[in-house]
Design an enzyme around this catalytic site. Structure first.
Site, PDB file in Angstrom:
ATOM      1  N   CYS A 115       0.822  -1.225   0.000  1.00 53.84           N
ATOM      2  CA  CYS A 115       0.000   0.000   0.000  1.00 53.84           C
ATOM      3  C   CYS A 115       0.852   1.270   0.000  1.00 53.84           C
ATOM      4  CB  CYS A 115      -0.956  -0.003   1.183  1.00 53.84           C
ATOM      5  SG  CYS A 115      -2.116  -1.372   1.088  1.00 53.84           S
ATOM      6  N   HIS A 262      -3.882   7.003   1.455  1.00 55.78           N
ATOM      7  CA  HIS A 262      -4.083   5.684   0.849  1.00 55.78           C
ATOM      8  C   HIS A 262      -5.468   5.189   1.267  1.00 55.78           C
ATOM      9  CE1 HIS A 262      -4.066   1.502   0.072  1.00 55.78           C
ATOM     10  NE2 HIS A 262      -3.936   1.175   1.344  1.00 55.78           N
ATOM     11  N   ASN A 292      -9.996  -1.005  -1.650  1.00 60.22           N
ATOM     12  CA  ASN A 292      -8.570  -0.740  -1.451  1.00 60.22           C
ATOM     13  C   ASN A 292      -7.808  -1.322  -2.647  1.00 60.22           C
ATOM     14  OD1 ASN A 292      -5.875  -0.849  -0.697  1.00 60.22           O
ATOM     15  ND2 ASN A 292      -6.287  -1.484   1.421  1.00 60.22           N
TER      16      ASN A 292
HETATM   17  C1  LIG Z   1     -10.943  -5.723   8.285  1.00 52.26           C
HETATM   18  C2  LIG Z   1     -11.827  -4.841   9.127  1.00 52.26           C
HETATM   19  C3  LIG Z   1     -12.785  -4.072   8.248  1.00 52.26           C
HETATM   20  C4  LIG Z   1     -12.630  -5.728  10.065  1.00 52.26           C
HETATM   21  O1  LIG Z   1     -13.417  -4.936  10.904  1.00 52.26           O
HETATM   22  P1  LIG Z   1     -13.483  -5.273  12.458  1.00 52.26           P
HETATM   23  O2  LIG Z   1     -14.382  -4.297  13.050  1.00 52.26           O
HETATM   24  O3  LIG Z   1     -12.058  -5.311  12.946  1.00 52.26           O
HETATM   25  O4  LIG Z   1     -14.151  -6.687  12.474  1.00 52.26           O
HETATM   26  P2  LIG Z   1     -13.617  -8.067  13.070  1.00 52.26           P
HETATM   27  O5  LIG Z   1     -12.479  -8.589  12.246  1.00 52.26           O
HETATM   28  O6  LIG Z   1     -13.408  -7.880  14.532  1.00 52.26           O
HETATM   29  O7  LIG Z   1     -14.870  -8.975  12.830  1.00 52.26           O
HETATM   30  C5  LIG Z   1     -16.094  -8.729  13.474  1.00 52.26           C
HETATM   31  C6  LIG Z   1     -17.062  -9.802  13.075  1.00 52.26           C
HETATM   32  O8  LIG Z   1     -17.429  -9.630  11.683  1.00 52.26           O
HETATM   33  C7  LIG Z   1     -17.219 -10.863  10.966  1.00 52.26           C
HETATM   34  N1  LIG Z   1     -16.822 -10.547   9.598  1.00 52.26           N
HETATM   35  C8  LIG Z   1     -15.573 -10.430   9.099  1.00 52.26           C
HETATM   36  N2  LIG Z   1     -15.647 -10.102   7.798  1.00 52.26           N
HETATM   37  C9  LIG Z   1     -16.959 -10.044   7.474  1.00 52.26           C
HETATM   38  C10 LIG Z   1     -17.642  -9.756   6.281  1.00 52.26           C
HETATM   39  N3  LIG Z   1     -17.015  -9.464   5.140  1.00 52.26           N
HETATM   40  N4  LIG Z   1     -18.997  -9.753   6.325  1.00 52.26           N
HETATM   41  C11 LIG Z   1     -19.657 -10.022   7.451  1.00 52.26           C
HETATM   42  N5  LIG Z   1     -19.040 -10.312   8.615  1.00 52.26           N
HETATM   43  C12 LIG Z   1     -17.710 -10.309   8.632  1.00 52.26           C
HETATM   44  C13 LIG Z   1     -16.122 -11.565  11.751  1.00 52.26           C
HETATM   45  O9  LIG Z   1     -16.155 -12.937  11.487  1.00 52.26           O
HETATM   46  C14 LIG Z   1     -16.492 -11.227  13.174  1.00 52.26           C
HETATM   47  O10 LIG Z   1     -17.539 -12.067  13.571  1.00 52.26           O
HETATM   48  P3  LIG Z   1     -17.623 -12.598  15.091  1.00 52.26           P
HETATM   49  O11 LIG Z   1     -17.759 -11.374  15.942  1.00 52.26           O
HETATM   50  O12 LIG Z   1     -18.837 -13.451  15.061  1.00 52.26           O
HETATM   51  O13 LIG Z   1     -16.350 -13.329  15.325  1.00 52.26           O
HETATM   52  C15 LIG Z   1     -11.004  -3.834   9.984  1.00 52.26           C
HETATM   53  O14 LIG Z   1     -10.284  -4.514  10.965  1.00 52.26           O
HETATM   54  C16 LIG Z   1     -10.067  -3.038   9.149  1.00 52.26           C
HETATM   55  O15 LIG Z   1     -10.469  -2.273   8.292  1.00 52.26           O
HETATM   56  N6  LIG Z   1      -8.757  -3.151   9.410  1.00 52.26           N
HETATM   57  C17 LIG Z   1      -7.767  -2.428   8.646  1.00 52.26           C
HETATM   58  C18 LIG Z   1      -7.628  -3.097   7.354  1.00 52.26           C
HETATM   59  C19 LIG Z   1      -6.783  -2.335   6.402  1.00 52.26           C
HETATM   60  O16 LIG Z   1      -6.786  -1.138   6.397  1.00 52.26           O
HETATM   61  N7  LIG Z   1      -6.078  -3.074   5.573  1.00 52.26           N
HETATM   62  C20 LIG Z   1      -5.278  -2.541   4.560  1.00 52.26           C
HETATM   63  C21 LIG Z   1      -4.081  -1.912   5.133  1.00 52.26           C
HETATM   64  S1  LIG Z   1      -3.266  -1.111   3.914  1.00 52.26           S
END
Ligand SMILES: CC(C)(COP(=O)(O)OP(=O)(O)OC[C@H]1O[C@@H](n2cnc3c(N)ncnc32)[C@H](O)[C@@H]1OP(=O)(O)O)[C@@H](O)C(=O)NCCC(=O)NCCS
Length: 335
Positions: A115, A262, A292
């Site tokens: 990224c 980004h 992204n």
């Molecule tokens: C990935 C991201 C969106 C996940 O959001 P979050 O609030 O952390 O969610 P979690 O991973 O804790 O998951 C919460 C719940 O949603 C569920 N879940 C995960 N992906 C899902 C999806 N696509 N649809 C529905 N549910 C989903 C999980 O299984 C979890 O369920 P549970 O509570 O029953 O275990 C977030 O962590 C994020 O944006 N992180 C940064 C990612 C990023 O910027 N990456 C690129 C860097 S350059």
């Protein structure tokens, strides 16, 4: 002393729009979850047979950038290509661009900083121009994510986030002081390399070994992301590296005319916007449309912001990125 100036921008995304509802047909997800957590409404995926590859999309974006710069392929002295999804394991996409665009036998350098790839690439281009070695450098960020994502419920926390596309910038030598790329600031922290990674196939993990070593539920040839850990690090590093860039140029947050973060997650951008107390017209986001796109995200956003007239001559433009590695960086540009 020379400076480098962005003289042409271009972007390209595949025509095939994949909405959140489309994804909910192939995995257990839904539009509300994706929008609430990431801000993403839709993204573009290469469609089988549409002719697009990482290098091809890079060329399409570059052709627009070159035309806007008023330059021809033979005017380019160096290609810098940033991607985490090259068409081939080796060689990298840079040489493919050299061939496809019929360029001279100029150097082609591939950047692997995910990224942060475009900001790293821009920094490389800037140094080569500032030393006087090259006059015109083409910097490309392009990604074909859709070809390598786990499009089942198992991969949903990663796969809903990423999209395909490309952006390109032509940097040219200028002798006008105090404008163009003022400075770039790059960092890395390899201790967290495995928090956002694709383990193989690689020399350490070829396909047969991968299959043998790993149980079905943990398949290392799909990207792994520790989402919350990445999020927490991203908001800190984004802020640090923007401050570093501003301070090294004697600027304040009130001097920012346009911040292009980004496009990792709309919530990360909103956090940064709030922290720096920037109004909505000073931060550009388009993750809603494209997801992204990793190395392509900043050049696509920069191109669109410029096309929409949101960047004007004399503006202070800040680019900031964070991603796998971890790597992060910023660029301060006087337009
Ligand atoms: C990935 C991201 C969106 C996940 O959001 P979050 O609030 O952390 O969610 P979690 O991973 O804790 O998951 C919460 C719940 O949603 C569920 N879940 C995960 N992906 C899902 C999806 N696509 N649809 C529905 N549910 C989903 C999980 O299984 C979890 O369920 P549970 O509570 O029953 O275990 C977030 O962590 C994020 O944006 N992180 C940064 C990612 C990023 O910027 N990456 C690129 C860097 S350059």
């Amino acid at each position: 002393m020379y400076t480098s100036k962005i003289v042409g921008l271009g972007s390209y995304v595949p025509e095939n729009v994949v909405t959140n509802d489309d994804l909910s047909k192939v995995m257990d997800t839904n539009d509300a979850w994706i929008q609430e957590r990431t801000g993403i409404k839709e993204r573009r995926h290469i469609k089988k047979g549409d002719g697009n590859t990482t290098a091809v999309m890079g060329v399409k974006a570059s052709e627009i950038a070159l035309e806007r710069a008023g330059l021809k392929p033979e005017d380019i002295d160096l290609i810098v290509f940033a991607t985490l999804s090259p068409d081939m394991y080796f060689p990298g996409c840079g040489v493919q661009v050299q061939e496809m665009m019929n360029m001279r036998t100029i150097p082609a350098l591939d950047v692997r900083n995910q990224c942060s790839g475009f900001v790293y690439g821009l920094s490389v281009a800037d140094q080569f121009i500032k030393t006087g070695m090259y006059k015109n450098v083409l910097v490309i960020g392009s990604e074909n994510h859709s070809g390598g994502l786990d499009m089942t419920t198992r991969g949903r926390s990663v796969s809903v986030i990423f999209g395909d596309g490309a952006g390109a910038a032509v940097l040219s030598r200028s002798d006008k002081e105090g404008h163009g790329v003022l400075s770039t600031h790059l960092h890395s922290e390899g201790a967290h390399a495995k928090e956002l990674a694709l383990m193989g196939p690689s020399t350490e993990h070829w396909v047969p070994a991968l299959i043998e070593e790993n149980p079905q539920e943990d398949i290392p040839y799909y990207p792994y992301m520790n989402g919350q850990f990445v999020f927490k690090n991203a908001v800190v590093r984004f802020s640090e590296v923007i401050n570093e860039g501003l301070q090294s140029n004697g600027l304040n947050t009130t001097d920012i005319d346009m911040l292009i973060p980004h496009q990792a997650n709309l919530r990360i951008s909103q956090f940064v916007q709030k922290k720096f107390q920037l109004s909505d017209d000073k931060v550009y986001n388009n993750i809603q449309k494209y997801g992204n796109t990793t190395a392509a995200s900043i050049p696509i956003a920069l191109t669109e912001a410029w096309e929409e007239g949101k960047i004007k001559e004399g503006d202070t433009v800040v680019l900031a990125a964070f991603g796998s590695g971890f790597t992060w960086g910023s660029a301060i540009i006087k337009w």
